[in-house]
Design a protein around this motif. Structure first.
Motif, PDB file in Angstrom:
ATOM      1  N   TYR A  34      24.432   2.933   4.565  1.00 36.66           N
ATOM      2  CA  TYR A  34      22.910   2.903   4.001  1.00 36.66           C
ATOM      3  C   TYR A  34      21.905   2.596   4.897  1.00 36.66           C
ATOM      4  O   TYR A  34      22.391   1.889   5.677  1.00 36.66           O
ATOM      5  CB  TYR A  34      22.938   2.126   2.846  1.00 36.66           C
ATOM      6  CG  TYR A  34      21.602   1.598   2.244  1.00 36.66           C
ATOM      7  CD1 TYR A  34      21.027   2.424   1.425  1.00 36.66           C
ATOM      8  CD2 TYR A  34      20.881   0.567   2.883  1.00 36.66           C
ATOM      9  CE1 TYR A  34      19.963   2.175   0.748  1.00 36.66           C
ATOM     10  CE2 TYR A  34      19.667   0.284   2.108  1.00 36.66           C
ATOM     11  CZ  TYR A  34      19.147   1.087   1.217  1.00 36.66           C
ATOM     12  OH  TYR A  34      17.823   0.776   0.803  1.00 36.66           O
ATOM     13  N   TRP A  35      20.833   3.014   4.997  1.00 34.62           N
ATOM     14  CA  TRP A  35      19.598   2.638   5.704  1.00 34.62           C
ATOM     15  C   TRP A  35      18.380   3.142   5.086  1.00 34.62           C
ATOM     16  O   TRP A  35      18.533   3.838   4.144  1.00 34.62           O
ATOM     17  CB  TRP A  35      19.747   3.423   7.267  1.00 34.62           C
ATOM     18  CG  TRP A  35      19.633   4.905   7.140  1.00 34.62           C
ATOM     19  CD1 TRP A  35      18.576   5.733   7.386  1.00 34.62           C
ATOM     20  CD2 TRP A  35      20.778   5.885   7.351  1.00 34.62           C
ATOM     21  NE1 TRP A  35      18.850   6.963   7.525  1.00 34.62           N
ATOM     22  CE2 TRP A  35      20.395   7.183   7.322  1.00 34.62           C
ATOM     23  CE3 TRP A  35      22.179   5.544   7.162  1.00 34.62           C
ATOM     24  CZ2 TRP A  35      20.943   8.212   7.541  1.00 34.62           C
ATOM     25  CZ3 TRP A  35      23.048   6.819   7.429  1.00 34.62           C
ATOM     26  CH2 TRP A  35      22.534   7.989   7.509  1.00 34.62           C
ATOM     27  N   TRP A  36      17.284   2.650   5.495  1.00 36.14           N
ATOM     28  CA  TRP A  36      16.261   2.773   4.847  1.00 36.14           C
ATOM     29  C   TRP A  36      15.736   3.933   5.072  1.00 36.14           C
ATOM     30  O   TRP A  36      15.348   4.320   6.301  1.00 36.14           O
ATOM     31  CB  TRP A  36      15.257   1.541   5.086  1.00 36.14           C
ATOM     32  CG  TRP A  36      13.919   1.593   4.466  1.00 36.14           C
ATOM     33  CD1 TRP A  36      12.639   2.018   5.227  1.00 36.14           C
ATOM     34  CD2 TRP A  36      13.617   1.441   3.090  1.00 36.14           C
ATOM     35  NE1 TRP A  36      11.706   1.982   4.172  1.00 36.14           N
ATOM     36  CE2 TRP A  36      12.229   1.352   2.900  1.00 36.14           C
ATOM     37  CE3 TRP A  36      14.205   0.831   2.120  1.00 36.14           C
ATOM     38  CZ2 TRP A  36      11.739   1.236   1.813  1.00 36.14           C
ATOM     39  CZ3 TRP A  36      13.712   0.645   0.800  1.00 36.14           C
ATOM     40  CH2 TRP A  36      12.334   0.806   0.804  1.00 36.14           C
ATOM     41  N   THR A  37      15.027   4.742   3.940  1.00 35.09           N
ATOM     42  CA  THR A  37      14.714   6.196   4.240  1.00 35.09           C
ATOM     43  C   THR A  37      13.300   6.499   3.489  1.00 35.09           C
ATOM     44  O   THR A  37      12.706   7.366   3.838  1.00 35.09           O
ATOM     45  CB  THR A  37      15.660   7.295   3.590  1.00 35.09           C
ATOM     46  OG1 THR A  37      15.763   6.965   1.905  1.00 35.09           O
ATOM     47  CG2 THR A  37      16.845   7.047   4.469  1.00 35.09           C
ATOM     48  N   SER A  46      15.755  -3.952   8.329  1.00 34.72           N
ATOM     49  CA  SER A  46      15.539  -5.155   7.356  1.00 34.72           C
ATOM     50  C   SER A  46      15.883  -4.802   5.978  1.00 34.72           C
ATOM     51  O   SER A  46      15.267  -4.509   5.181  1.00 34.72           O
ATOM     52  CB  SER A  46      14.077  -5.530   7.602  1.00 34.72           C
ATOM     53  OG  SER A  46      13.602  -5.589   8.795  1.00 34.72           O
ATOM     54  N   ILE A  47      17.299  -4.601   5.921  1.00 31.42           N
ATOM     55  CA  ILE A  47      17.714  -4.369   4.695  1.00 31.42           C
ATOM     56  C   ILE A  47      18.700  -5.202   3.808  1.00 31.42           C
ATOM     57  O   ILE A  47      19.395  -4.872   2.706  1.00 31.42           O
ATOM     58  CB  ILE A  47      18.528  -2.755   4.674  1.00 31.42           C
ATOM     59  CG1 ILE A  47      19.375  -2.870   5.712  1.00 31.42           C
ATOM     60  CG2 ILE A  47      17.397  -2.019   4.848  1.00 31.42           C
ATOM     61  CD1 ILE A  47      20.186  -1.534   5.842  1.00 31.42           C
ATOM     62  N   ALA A 103      22.242  -5.650  10.699  1.00 28.72           N
ATOM     63  CA  ALA A 103      21.269  -5.517   9.690  1.00 28.72           C
ATOM     64  C   ALA A 103      20.443  -6.991   9.730  1.00 28.72           C
ATOM     65  O   ALA A 103      21.233  -7.912   9.871  1.00 28.72           O
ATOM     66  CB  ALA A 103      21.491  -5.242   8.405  1.00 28.72           C
ATOM     67  N   GLY A 104      19.191  -6.829   9.212  1.00 24.62           N
ATOM     68  CA  GLY A 104      18.546  -8.425   8.962  1.00 24.62           C
ATOM     69  C   GLY A 104      17.750  -8.493   7.733  1.00 24.62           C
ATOM     70  O   GLY A 104      17.839  -7.412   7.019  1.00 24.62           O
ATOM     71  N   ARG A 105      17.051  -9.384   7.605  1.00 23.78           N
ATOM     72  CA  ARG A 105      16.062  -9.603   6.653  1.00 23.78           C
ATOM     73  C   ARG A 105      14.724  -9.404   6.845  1.00 23.78           C
ATOM     74  O   ARG A 105      14.219  -9.584   8.064  1.00 23.78           O
ATOM     75  CB  ARG A 105      16.237 -10.885   5.686  1.00 23.78           C
ATOM     76  CG  ARG A 105      15.873 -12.072   6.494  1.00 23.78           C
ATOM     77  CD  ARG A 105      16.271 -13.425   5.543  1.00 23.78           C
ATOM     78  NE  ARG A 105      16.003 -14.412   6.613  1.00 23.78           N
ATOM     79  CZ  ARG A 105      15.851 -15.593   6.117  1.00 23.78           C
ATOM     80  NH1 ARG A 105      15.782 -15.935   4.716  1.00 23.78           N
ATOM     81  NH2 ARG A 105      15.357 -16.690   6.856  1.00 23.78           N
ATOM     82  N   LEU A 106      13.875  -8.971   5.878  1.00 25.01           N
ATOM     83  CA  LEU A 106      12.467  -8.589   6.341  1.00 25.01           C
ATOM     84  C   LEU A 106      11.519 -10.045   6.370  1.00 25.01           C
ATOM     85  O   LEU A 106      10.586 -10.104   7.313  1.00 25.01           O
ATOM     86  CB  LEU A 106      11.819  -7.406   5.190  1.00 25.01           C
ATOM     87  CG  LEU A 106      10.512  -7.102   5.495  1.00 25.01           C
ATOM     88  CD1 LEU A 106      10.414  -6.275   7.007  1.00 25.01           C
ATOM     89  CD2 LEU A 106      10.258  -6.135   4.506  1.00 25.01           C
TER      90      LEU A 106
END
Length: 110
Positions: A8-11, A48-49, A64-67
């Protein structure tokens, strides 16, 4: 034959960092990343997910990290396997400390 990872990654708003996930997994883990929703994915790597991870998710987190500093996370170290977290801000809210710190984006020149 290469192993396939459901990743999963931000799309929604494509950017360089989030788009690195399939390349990072291919180059450093030797797996082909196939995009999947977070609830069905078994790995997240870049971006940031961490806020997207549902409770009791049992996948692998590899950078991954947080936003935001006040982002609410639902990580459970008894289900999710945390190998690496992007940085100190993200690590503050992750249970335990047995993981590497570092943004996978730093590997982009590889």
């Amino acid at each position: 034959m290469k192993t396939e990872a459901l990743a999963y990654w931000w799309t929604e708003k494509p950017n360089f960092g989030d788009g690195l996930t399939p390349y990072i997994l291919e180059h450093f883990a030797g797996v082909t990343a196939k995009y999947e929703t977070i609830s069905r994915a078994n790995v997240i790597a870049c971006g940031s997910i961490l806020e997207h991870v549902p409770p009791l998710w049992d996948g692998n987190i590899v950078g991954a990290g947080r936003l935001y500093p006040d982002s609410r996370l639902h990580l459970h170290t008894n289900t999710a396997k945390i190998w690496a977290i992007r940085g100190p801000l993200s690590a503050q809210c992750v249970p335990g400390s047995d993981f590497a710190l570092g943004d996978p984006g730093l590997l982009a020149d590889e």
